[in-house]
Structure formats: structure tokens, C-alpha cells
Design an enzyme around this catalytic site. Structure first.
Site, PDB file in Angstrom:
ATOM      1  N   ASP A 146       3.000   4.644  -7.082  1.00  0.00           N
ATOM      2  CA  ASP A 146       2.586   3.259  -6.895  1.00  0.00           C
ATOM      3  C   ASP A 146       3.836   2.397  -6.773  1.00  0.00           C
ATOM      4  OD1 ASP A 146       0.036   4.106  -7.128  1.00  0.00           O
ATOM      5  OD2 ASP A 146      -0.414   3.107  -9.019  1.00  0.00           O
ATOM      6  N   ASP A 169     -13.191   6.222  -1.139  1.00  0.00           N
ATOM      7  CA  ASP A 169     -13.341   5.892  -2.564  1.00  0.00           C
ATOM      8  C   ASP A 169     -14.832   5.898  -2.881  1.00  0.00           C
ATOM      9  OD1 ASP A 169     -10.637   5.583  -2.635  1.00  0.00           O
ATOM     10  OD2 ASP A 169     -10.654   3.394  -2.812  1.00  0.00           O
TER      11      ASP A 169
END
Lengths: 263, 226
Positions: free
Chosen positions: A12, A131
Site C-alpha cells: 500500500d 471485490d
């Protein structure tokens, strides 16, 4: 002898810095994407994925420099996700040295964007992020006796779309996705392992490779992603960042379970 | 000071050449890399590299549009020349991609697509193989060649492709891999070498191959092959 199953650490990145506590011994700057990428590469990572979580518009340019720097030094495939919304975004990342981009909510908002990007740059560089949350057939819920069903959620799993995850996966492949990154929004961050029925159902129904994501807490979760989830690659973040396990350990474990890996 | 070796990486609009250029520089400090579509630069370079990502129709179309076909053919006939991925496939006679495209016809043979029902014959069950062939697969070196120097037999390299070359004769096959069936993934013919895999994405093994290419004089005597 054959194609190895891939292990992909995910980093990230916020305003050009790696976040979520990377705990390596002997690393000078754990926030430096190049240093972290170099470490993962030397441990045997098969690919790297950068997820840009920068919230501000001004901070977004920094991911381009991160990709340029990493691609100039680390010679394994790089995928960049987060905020890829236009053909220009895709071009910018590919020109900076990314090999693939992961398209997430923009695919839901505008499926034709996937088709357009795949036609322009080739299917091989378009990864569509799926997702999904289970909405029926989940053990311990009212619907546990129903046929399992998963739905696409956006906004970090907060917003339902009513779209069936399996049908959506097939559609994205027909639009030109070269790979799917399947994340269980039920399992993400929970460390109980991938959603294996979800991963397997998608993988068995489409022709392109599937990367399993969301929920890895130990090395056997990675192995199960391949053996029971039929994933072609497994992605994990925290178990590698917090140095709970190294990538080399992950590969050895998968090899012990009879999975072909690149050692 | 060691001599600089100029390498023209042909820029014909086919994908990201940043990684190829950086990997060449990384592989050997003697590399003087020029990413170019300039005929003069290509003609005067010590080495020529034909890269490529994308589809064959665009690949040949761009080459023709930039009037590079003759320049590429001359380079492939005269100096150390490396083709990568589409840059390997373009060396063949014909590709079945995009409904059929004539290629450079430097090495006789065709480019075919993996069958949709590709399966793993070694698997116990019915393991359906995904297309594209994406990831790290083992490359079996079929011949001894300067470009394989210091690279172990059956080393893994990074692949991403849906089409593969089928040379007319087995003579130029320098390396093979297995994906559903055996396939040719490296070609060697005189001063030409070509790989279906991406050395620029294959970590240390890929950098070693680039190092070998930079230091190769283009000679290759097949009679010395084992």
C-alpha cells in the site's frame, strides 16, 4: 515441470511512501518503495503489486515516480492499482514502467472502460479487481441453506451493487480482462484465509488467470488458495510486511504441499 | 575505460520499452542503450533488440508505417539481434493472430494460438490451463549457445502470451517449455536469438541473458552444438 503458481506481495502506497508498517530487519527505510521492492525481489517474489491509497488528488502523481523508480531497478512484473479511471491513467502507469494495471471501481461504474483499455494496450496488462461479499449460502447466517451467491461491492466493501460476482467475472473477461484479482470483502483483514468457494467458482468458470486476495493469516492459507481455491497466484500484504513470514518461507511451504513454485 | 556497446531498442509503439532499456543498462555497464525508430541509429548500432507487447497486426502495421521493415531485416542479417515476445513471433513467416498476418519471414514457420481446451496432461485430474500462459515457467535449453551462458538448465523465466511459434524445422529451436504441450520458446539462427519469455521481467536470469547478449559477437557455430 510446468508453470509455477505465483506469490505476489502487495504494497500500500500513500503519497509515495509504503504504509502499513513494513517490519524488516536490516532495511534502512521501510517506507521507501524501492527498498521494500528490492527486498521482496531478493526473497523471490514473483511479481509486485502497488496499491495507491493516496486520498488527495495532488498526492497522486507520486505513484508515477514510485513506479518509475522501482521499474528502473527491479526486473519482475509490476502491477499498479488504485485510482485507475481513464485510458490516460493506464497509459501513464504503463509508460512509467508498470506491466499491468488493476481496475477496480471504474470497471463497475463504466464497464466499457475495461474494453477500451484492453483494446488499446492488450488484455495482458488489464487486471480487473473483483471485490465480492457473500450474500447467500454463508454458514451461520439466515441464508445458509441457499445456493452460495456473491455480490460485487465497491467503496472498500461498503456499497452493494447488486451485481452477481460470477456473472461479473465472466463479463469482465469477455470485455478483455487478462487476469482477475479476486478479493473477498468478508475475509479481507480477518486473517482466516481466502474465500475458497468464491475463488474456486470464479477460477473454474473463466479462461484467464485468477489471483486470490483477502484474508491471508498464515502460510497454509496461501497453499489452500491454490489447492482448494484453484488460484493461479496468491496475493498477500500484512503477513509479509510485518515479517511474520518471508516470501521464501511461503514458497517452501507451498512446495511442501506439492505446489509448483519458483524457488 | 571499457568500450561502450551501442544497442538499438526498436521503438515501434509496441508497449513499454522502459523496462527493456533499464534492464540492459543494469545487465552491463558497457551498454549504451538507444530506444529509437531512427533508421540510421538502428543501422549503425552494434546490437539490435526487437521488443514488443501487443497484437501482431499492430506490430507489423507499425513497422511498415515507420518504414522499418528493411532496416530490421538488414540488422537481422548482419549483427547480433535479439527478438523478444512479439519481436520473436514477428521473425516468423505468418501469424494466425488477428485473422492472419504475414510477418518478416526471417525464420520459416508460423505463429499459432494455444487451444481453448488446453489441459495439463501430467495432472491427475482434468486440469484446465489458463490462457494467456502467464507467469514463470521452466526453459529447457536445447542447444549450447553463448546466450545461455551461466544460466542453469530448466531455469524459470517470465512469460505472458497467447500465441507461440512453430518453426518449420527443428534446427533453430534453442529452448523449449511445456504448457499443455512442448513449445519452442527460444530460437537461434546465426546472429539472431529470440525469446518468447521476457528477460526484462525475469529477475537475475533475465539480466544474465541480457549480459550475454551485450557481450555476444553474433557468432554461433551449430556444428559445435552438443
Amino acid at each position: 515441470m510446468g508453470l509455477a503458481k505465483r506469490i505476489i506481495p502487495c504494497l500500500d502506497v500513500d503519497k509515495g511512501r509504503v504504509v502499513k508498517g513494513v517490519q524488516f530487519v536490516n532495511i534502512r527505510d521501510a517506507g521507501d518503495p524501492v527498498e521494500v521492492a528490492r527486498r521482496y525481489n531478493s526473497e523471490g517474489a514473483d511479481e509486485l503489486t502497488f496499491l495507491d491509497i493516496t486520498a488527495t488528488h495532488e498526492g497522486r502523481d507520486t505513484i508515477v515516480h514510485v513506479v518509475e523508480q522501482v521499474a528502473g531497478e527491479i526486473f519482475i512484473p509490476l502491477t499498479v492499482g488504485g485510482g485507475i479511471r481513464t485510458v490516460d491513467d493506464v497509459r501513464l502507469m504503463l509508460n512509467a514502467g508498470a506491466d499491468k494495471v488493476a481496475i477496480n471501481s471504474a470497471a463497475v461504474a463504466n464497464p466499457d472502460f475495461v474494453r477500451e483499455a484492453a483494446e488499446k494496450f492488450g488484455n495482458q496488462c488489464i487486471v480487473v479487481a473483483i471485490d465480492a461479499k457473500q450474500v447467500a449460502g454463508k454458514p451461520g447466517t439466515d441464508t445458509e441453506n441457499e445456493t452460495p451467491r456473491w455480490e460485487i461491492f465497491t467503496h472498500g466493501g461498503r456499497k452493494p451493487t447488486g451485481i452477481d460476482a460470477i456473472e461479473w467475472s465472466k463479463k469482465m473477461v469477455s470485455y478483455g480482462a487478462g487476469e482477475l484479482l479476486v478479493t473477498s470483502m468478508d475475509n479481507d483483514g480477518v486473517k482466516n484465509g481466502f474465500d475458497l468457494p468464491l475463488t474456486r467458482t470464479i477460477s473454474d468458470n473463466i479462461a484467464v488467470p485468477v489471483i486470490a486476495s483477502g484474508g491471508v493469516g498464515n502460510l497454509d492459507h496461501l497453499a489452500k488458495g491454490v489447492l482448494e481455491g484453484h488460484a493461479d497466484a496468491v496475493l498477500a500484504a500484512s503477513i509479509f510486511h510485518f515479517a511474520e513470514y518471508s516470501i521464501a518461507e511461503a514458497k517452501r511451504h507451498m512446495a511442501e504441499r506439492g505446489i509448483e513454485v519458483r524457488l | 575505460m571499457s568500450r561502450q556497446i551501442s544497442i538499438a531498442v526498436i521503438d515501434y509503439g509496441m508497449g513499454n520499452l522502459h523496462s527493456v532499456a533499464k534492464a540492459l543498462e543494469h545487465a552491463d555497464s558497457q551498454a549504451d542503450v538507444k530506444v529509437t525508430a531512427d533508421k540510421q541509429v538502428i543501422a549503425s548500432a552494434d546490437r539490435v533488440l526487437l521488443p514488443g507487447v501487443g497484437a501482431m497486426r499492430d506490430c507489423m502495421g507499425e513497422m511498415q508505417c515507420l518504414d522499418l521493415v528493411d532496416t530490421i531485416k538488414q540488422a537481422a542479417a548482419s549483427k547480433p539481434f535479439l527478438g523478444i515476445c512479439i519481436g520473436m513471433q514477428a521473425l516468423m513467416t505468418h501469424s494466425e493472430e488477428n485473422g492472419g498476418v504475414d510477418c518478416l519471414n526471417i525464420i520459416p514457420g508460423n505463429v499459432e494460438r494455444f487451444a481453448d481446451d488446453l489441459s495439463d496432461p501430467t495432472a491427475s485430474g482434468d486440469e484446465h490451463l489458463k490462457i494467456p500462459h502467464m507467469g514463470w515457467n521452466q526453459v529447457h535449453q536445447q542447444i549450447k549457445h553463448p546466450l545461455w551462458q551461466n544460466i542453469p538448465q530448466n531455469q524459470r523465466f517470465y512469460f505472458v502470451h497467447s500465441y507461440f511459434v512453430v518453426p518449420q524445422s527443428p534446427d533453430p529451436v534453442a529452448g523449449s517449455t511445456v504448457y499443455g504441450h512442448p513449445l519452442c520458446v527460444a530460437l537461434a539462427a546465426d546472429n539472431i536469438f529470440a525469446t518468447q519469455f521476457h528477460p526484462e521481467k525475469s529477475a537475475d536470469a533475465g539480466l544474465q541473458l541480457f549480459h550475454n547478449f551485450i557481450n555476444w559477437d553474433g557468432s554461433y557455430d551449430c556444428s559445435a552444438c552438443s
